[in-house]
Design an enzyme around this catalytic site. Structure first.
Site, PDB file in Angstrom:
ATOM      1  N   ASN A  23       0.808  -1.225   0.000  1.00 45.47           N
ATOM      2  CA  ASN A  23       0.000   0.000   0.000  1.00 45.47           C
ATOM      3  C   ASN A  23       0.837   1.270   0.000  1.00 45.47           C
ATOM      4  O   ASN A  23       0.324   2.345  -0.307  1.00 45.47           O
ATOM      5  CB  ASN A  23      -0.998  -0.011   1.160  1.00 45.47           C
ATOM      6  CG  ASN A  23      -2.099  -1.028   0.908  1.00 45.47           C
ATOM      7  OD1 ASN A  23      -2.263  -1.496  -0.220  1.00 45.47           O
ATOM      8  ND2 ASN A  23      -2.842  -1.386   1.949  1.00 45.47           N
ATOM      9  N   ARG A  99      -8.572  -0.856  -7.145  1.00 42.56           N
ATOM     10  CA  ARG A  99      -9.140   0.430  -6.771  1.00 42.56           C
ATOM     11  C   ARG A  99      -8.070   1.503  -6.567  1.00 42.56           C
ATOM     12  O   ARG A  99      -8.325   2.689  -6.778  1.00 42.56           O
ATOM     13  CB  ARG A  99      -9.948   0.288  -5.494  1.00 42.56           C
ATOM     14  CG  ARG A  99     -11.076  -0.695  -5.599  1.00 42.56           C
ATOM     15  CD  ARG A  99     -11.767  -0.806  -4.278  1.00 42.56           C
ATOM     16  NE  ARG A  99     -12.129   0.524  -3.811  1.00 42.56           N
ATOM     17  CZ  ARG A  99     -13.205   1.184  -4.196  1.00 42.56           C
ATOM     18  NH1 ARG A  99     -14.043   0.641  -5.026  1.00 42.56           N
ATOM     19  NH2 ARG A  99     -13.442   2.399  -3.742  1.00 42.56           N
ATOM     20  N   CYS A 123     -16.635  -3.411  -4.476  1.00 40.27           N
ATOM     21  CA  CYS A 123     -15.496  -4.210  -4.042  1.00 40.27           C
ATOM     22  C   CYS A 123     -16.063  -5.481  -3.431  1.00 40.27           C
ATOM     23  O   CYS A 123     -17.241  -5.543  -3.103  1.00 40.27           O
ATOM     24  CB  CYS A 123     -14.703  -3.355  -3.061  1.00 40.27           C
ATOM     25  SG  CYS A 123     -13.968  -4.190  -1.716  1.00 40.27           S
ATOM     26  N   ARG A 128     -17.066   1.011  -1.435  1.00 41.86           N
ATOM     27  CA  ARG A 128     -15.875   1.753  -0.988  1.00 41.86           C
ATOM     28  C   ARG A 128     -15.870   3.066  -1.770  1.00 41.86           C
ATOM     29  O   ARG A 128     -15.244   3.178  -2.820  1.00 41.86           O
ATOM     30  CB  ARG A 128     -14.601   0.940  -1.237  1.00 41.86           C
ATOM     31  CG  ARG A 128     -14.491  -0.246  -0.275  1.00 41.86           C
ATOM     32  CD  ARG A 128     -13.308  -1.095  -0.584  1.00 41.86           C
ATOM     33  NE  ARG A 128     -12.037  -0.449  -0.296  1.00 41.86           N
ATOM     34  CZ  ARG A 128     -10.856  -0.939  -0.651  1.00 41.86           C
ATOM     35  NH1 ARG A 128     -10.795  -2.075  -1.313  1.00 41.86           N
ATOM     36  NH2 ARG A 128      -9.749  -0.306  -0.371  1.00 41.86           N
ATOM     37  N   PRO A 129     -16.582   4.068  -1.240  1.00 34.97           N
ATOM     38  CA  PRO A 129     -16.776   5.314  -1.985  1.00 34.97           C
ATOM     39  C   PRO A 129     -15.479   6.106  -2.150  1.00 34.97           C
ATOM     40  O   PRO A 129     -14.503   5.878  -1.421  1.00 34.97           O
ATOM     41  CB  PRO A 129     -17.768   6.089  -1.111  1.00 34.97           C
ATOM     42  CG  PRO A 129     -17.600   5.543   0.267  1.00 34.97           C
ATOM     43  CD  PRO A 129     -17.196   4.105   0.107  1.00 34.97           C
ATOM     44  N   ASP A 311      -6.893  -4.462   7.814  1.00 34.82           N
ATOM     45  CA  ASP A 311      -6.246  -5.436   6.929  1.00 34.82           C
ATOM     46  C   ASP A 311      -5.696  -6.644   7.690  1.00 34.82           C
ATOM     47  O   ASP A 311      -5.179  -7.581   7.075  1.00 34.82           O
ATOM     48  CB  ASP A 311      -5.122  -4.765   6.114  1.00 34.82           C
ATOM     49  CG  ASP A 311      -5.674  -3.745   5.135  1.00 34.82           C
ATOM     50  OD1 ASP A 311      -6.881  -3.790   4.848  1.00 34.82           O
ATOM     51  OD2 ASP A 311      -4.899  -2.885   4.667  1.00 34.82           O
TER      52      ASP A 311
HETATM   53  N1  EPU Z   1     -14.260   6.404   2.789  1.00 34.08           N
HETATM   54  C1  EPU Z   1     -15.320   7.205   2.446  1.00 34.08           C
HETATM   55  N2  EPU Z   1     -15.174   8.031   1.366  1.00 34.08           N
HETATM   56  C2  EPU Z   1     -14.025   8.096   0.655  1.00 34.08           C
HETATM   57  C3  EPU Z   1     -12.956   7.277   1.006  1.00 34.08           C
HETATM   58  C4  EPU Z   1     -13.093   6.426   2.093  1.00 34.08           C
HETATM   59  O1  EPU Z   1     -16.374   7.181   3.069  1.00 34.08           O
HETATM   60  O2  EPU Z   1     -13.957   8.888  -0.295  1.00 34.08           O
HETATM   61  C5  EPU Z   1     -14.373   5.501   3.960  1.00 34.08           C
HETATM   62  C6  EPU Z   1     -14.308   4.026   3.561  1.00 34.08           C
HETATM   63  O3  EPU Z   1     -15.567   3.526   3.173  1.00 34.08           O
HETATM   64  C7  EPU Z   1     -13.772   3.379   4.814  1.00 34.08           C
HETATM   65  C8  EPU Z   1     -12.850   4.459   5.394  1.00 34.08           C
HETATM   66  O4  EPU Z   1     -13.241   5.672   4.765  1.00 34.08           O
HETATM   67  O5  EPU Z   1     -14.807   3.145   5.735  1.00 34.08           O
HETATM   68  C9  EPU Z   1     -11.388   4.235   5.182  1.00 34.08           C
HETATM   69  O6  EPU Z   1     -11.112   3.986   3.807  1.00 34.08           O
HETATM   70  P1  EPU Z   1      -9.754   4.464   3.138  1.00 34.08           P
HETATM   71  O7  EPU Z   1     -10.061   5.520   2.146  1.00 34.08           O
HETATM   72  O8  EPU Z   1      -8.787   4.775   4.219  1.00 34.08           O
HETATM   73  O9  EPU Z   1      -9.304   3.163   2.360  1.00 34.08           O
HETATM   74  P2  EPU Z   1      -8.525   3.089   0.978  1.00 34.08           P
HETATM   75  O10 EPU Z   1      -7.597   4.211   0.839  1.00 34.08           O
HETATM   76  O11 EPU Z   1      -9.499   2.800  -0.106  1.00 34.08           O
HETATM   77  C10 EPU Z   1      -6.507   1.764   1.985  1.00 34.08           C
HETATM   78  C11 EPU Z   1      -5.818   0.462   1.706  1.00 34.08           C
HETATM   79  C12 EPU Z   1      -6.722  -0.694   2.118  1.00 34.08           C
HETATM   80  C13 EPU Z   1      -7.044  -0.549   3.613  1.00 34.08           C
HETATM   81  C14 EPU Z   1      -7.658   0.814   3.894  1.00 34.08           C
HETATM   82  C15 EPU Z   1      -7.888   1.092   5.359  1.00 34.08           C
HETATM   83  C16 EPU Z   1      -4.466   1.023  -0.194  1.00 34.08           C
HETATM   84  C17 EPU Z   1      -4.173   0.849  -1.637  1.00 34.08           C
HETATM   85  N3  EPU Z   1      -5.519   0.381   0.289  1.00 34.08           N
HETATM   86  O12 EPU Z   1      -7.705   1.748   1.202  1.00 34.08           O
HETATM   87  O13 EPU Z   1      -5.968  -1.881   1.921  1.00 34.08           O
HETATM   88  O14 EPU Z   1      -7.944  -1.544   4.009  1.00 34.08           O
HETATM   89  O15 EPU Z   1      -6.787   1.858   3.383  1.00 34.08           O
HETATM   90  O16 EPU Z   1      -6.708   1.009   6.059  1.00 34.08           O
HETATM   91  O17 EPU Z   1      -3.734   1.702   0.505  1.00 34.08           O
HETATM   92  C18 EPU Z   1      -5.643  -4.187   1.563  1.00 34.08           C
HETATM   93  O18 EPU Z   1      -4.422  -3.964   1.474  1.00 34.08           O
HETATM   94  O19 EPU Z   1      -6.112  -5.352   1.672  1.00 34.08           O
HETATM   95  C19 EPU Z   1      -6.569  -3.057   1.566  1.00 34.08           C
HETATM   96  C20 EPU Z   1      -7.855  -3.193   1.289  1.00 34.08           C
END
Ligand code: EPU
Length: 427
Positions: A23, A99, A123, A128-129, A311
């Site tokens: 990540n 994503r 997803c 995952r908005p 994770d």
């Molecule tokens: N969220 C919103 N709106 C947004 C973005 C996020 O409501 O515009 C919410 C999500 O629904 C969730 C929370 O905010 O409830 C956190 O989501 P986040 O945006 O932090 O997740 P992400 O950036 O999409 C990264 C990792 C994920 C990990 C999450 C949480 C990367 C590429 N992915 O995702 O990793 O689960 O942070 O720590 O960095 C994995 O490696 O298996 C994986 C899914």
């Protein structure tokens, strides 16, 4: 489609090194788009998600390749030549696979004034908005339209803004940070993600010439600059791979040492492992774990860094399925991330999901069976369960694991696991 055959019951023993963090790489690679030149990302893991990001960057005109061999004889430096960017369009074919492709949005828009990126869609474990990414860019002056499944963004020069995220988001913080680095004026991000992968990104941007204050905290202040230069950085270790390997040892009555990672990255997991009875010693970039034998039931609730990572939720659920009593695992980040539960139940686990909590009654032994991977971390939990189970476990669709774990079966074999990859005809 490959599958794993795991013959359970072997105690894991020995020493193994932790790879670079998936990540972190997925944020560092698109950041190279912010400058014209050649950037080098050291300690990049060889994973399918990294290859997917390389393909997407190539589509944009970046020359991307692995250039150095690591001690396993595999390459670990990615070189990205961004001197001839020819497109600002991230097509559906790439984004649907991963994503994190949405990370190209901020850099392309801020450097070229235009970006068209396919909407990521759903997803495996629910919605995952990306509303927070888009709201932040809008606040910085971007025009945003959603047409035919694409986000089309335009802007003359982005302007610094005060961004208050309602929810702490890794991706939205990363995208805003990259966009703000080349914006005019000051951007303040409140409730910024403090995950180490974001700090790694901020360090890389600083090396490229960005002016960022508050790295590693929940308030990031970015003074936009006119131009950034390509640079190089070492990718941080993968804390989720590390946590997964520690649980593998804990579940098999084992004793292992991880190298290449300090406890800073996984203190929350270490402290829960200690609560469950493990003996752990962290020293510099080594972490030693000795399994307790009898596992004490230990509840966890996921939260943002430095809390217990979502994770690691599936892996902890697998661990608790053989604990000496009942425990609860609650996911507050992704409320529906429990696809692993029915598969763990097929291996003999006693788990009920109640809203966003798995209620687990520890059983004496899991028993090998055929199970199906559904997503990356769910697959990891099945491998862990298979290692601890009596008999043979077949894990189908391991391509999910290949997205995010480098040489997982080789690392487990080094530690004494009986695991092999075979080309399975099933899908
Ligand atoms: N969220 C919103 N709106 C947004 C973005 C996020 O409501 O515009 C919410 C999500 O629904 C969730 C929370 O905010 O409830 C956190 O989501 P986040 O945006 O932090 O997740 P992400 O950036 O999409 C990264 C990792 C994920 C990990 C999450 C949480 C990367 C590429 N992915 O995702 O990793 O689960 O942070 O720590 O960095 C994995 O490696 O298996 C994986 C899914």
């Amino acid at each position: 489609m490959d599958k794993f055959i795991v013959r359970g019951g072997k105690k894991l023993k020995g020493e193994v090194s932790v790879s670079g963090a998936k990540n972190a790489s997925l944020a560092l690679m698109p950041a190279a788009l912010l400058a014209s030149g050649i950037s080098k990302l050291i300690n990049t893991p060889q994973l399918n998600d990294v290859y997917t990001m390389m393909k997407l960057l190539k589509e944009l005109g970046v020359k991307a390749k692995f250039v150095r061999e690591d001690s396993f004889g595999e390459n670990d430096i990615v070189e990205l030549d961004t001197r001839n960017i020819t497109s600002q369009v991230a097509p559906y074919e790439h984004v649907k696979k991963m994503r994190a492709s949405v990370y190209v949005l901020g850099p392309l828009l801020t450097r070229f004034g235009y970006a068209k990126v396919s909407l990521p869609g759903g997803c495996a474990w629910g919605p995952r908005p990306i509303n927070l990414h888009l709201e932040a860019l809008k606040k910085m002056g971007a025009e945003i339209e959603l047409t035919e499944g694409y986000i089309v963004t335009k802007s003359k020069k982005l302007k610094g803004a005060k961004i208050n995220f309602d929810v702490s988001s890794v991706g939205a913080t990363g995208n805003t940070l990259m966009a703000a680095s080349l914006a005019k004026g000051t951007t303040v991000i409140n409730n910024a993600a403090m995950e180490p992968e974001i700090t790694n990104l901020a360090e890389f941007l600083s090396k490229m010439g960005a002016r960022i204050d508050g790295k590693g905290t929940s308030t990031l202040t970015i003074e936009g600059v006119d131009e950034l230069n390509s640079s190089e950085i070492a990718t941080i270790p993968d804390r989720i791979e590390a946590g997964t390997l520690l649980i593998a040892a804990a579940m098999t009555n084992g004793e292992i040492t991880l190298t290449g990672i300090s406890d800073f990255y996984i203190n929350s997991v270490i402290s829960k492992l200690e609560d469950s009875g493990c003996m752990i010693k962290a020293d510099g970039d080594k972490i030693y774990l000795k399994s307790p034998g009898d596992i004490k039931p230990t509840d966890v609730t996921t939260s943002i860094f430095p809390g217990f990572p979502t994770d690691m939720q599936a892996q902890w659920t697998a661990y608790m399925s053989i604990a000496d009593g009942a425990s609860k695992v609650t996911d507050t980040i992704y409320l529906d991330r429990f696809k692993h539960v029915p598969e763990l139940v097929r291996l003999g686990a006693d788990i009920q999901v109640n809203e966003n909590t798995a209620v687990i009654k520890g059983v004496k032994k899991l028993k090998g069976a055929k199970v199906m991977s559904t997503d990356l971390r769910a697959s990891a939990s099945l491998v862990l369960a298979g290692l601890a189970a009596q008999g043979t476990t077949e894990i189908l669709r391991v391509y999910h694991l290949d997205r995010g774990y480098q040489r997982i079966e080789q690392k487990l074999k080094v530690l004494g696991a009986d695991i092999e990859r075979t080309a399975g005809a099933e899908f």
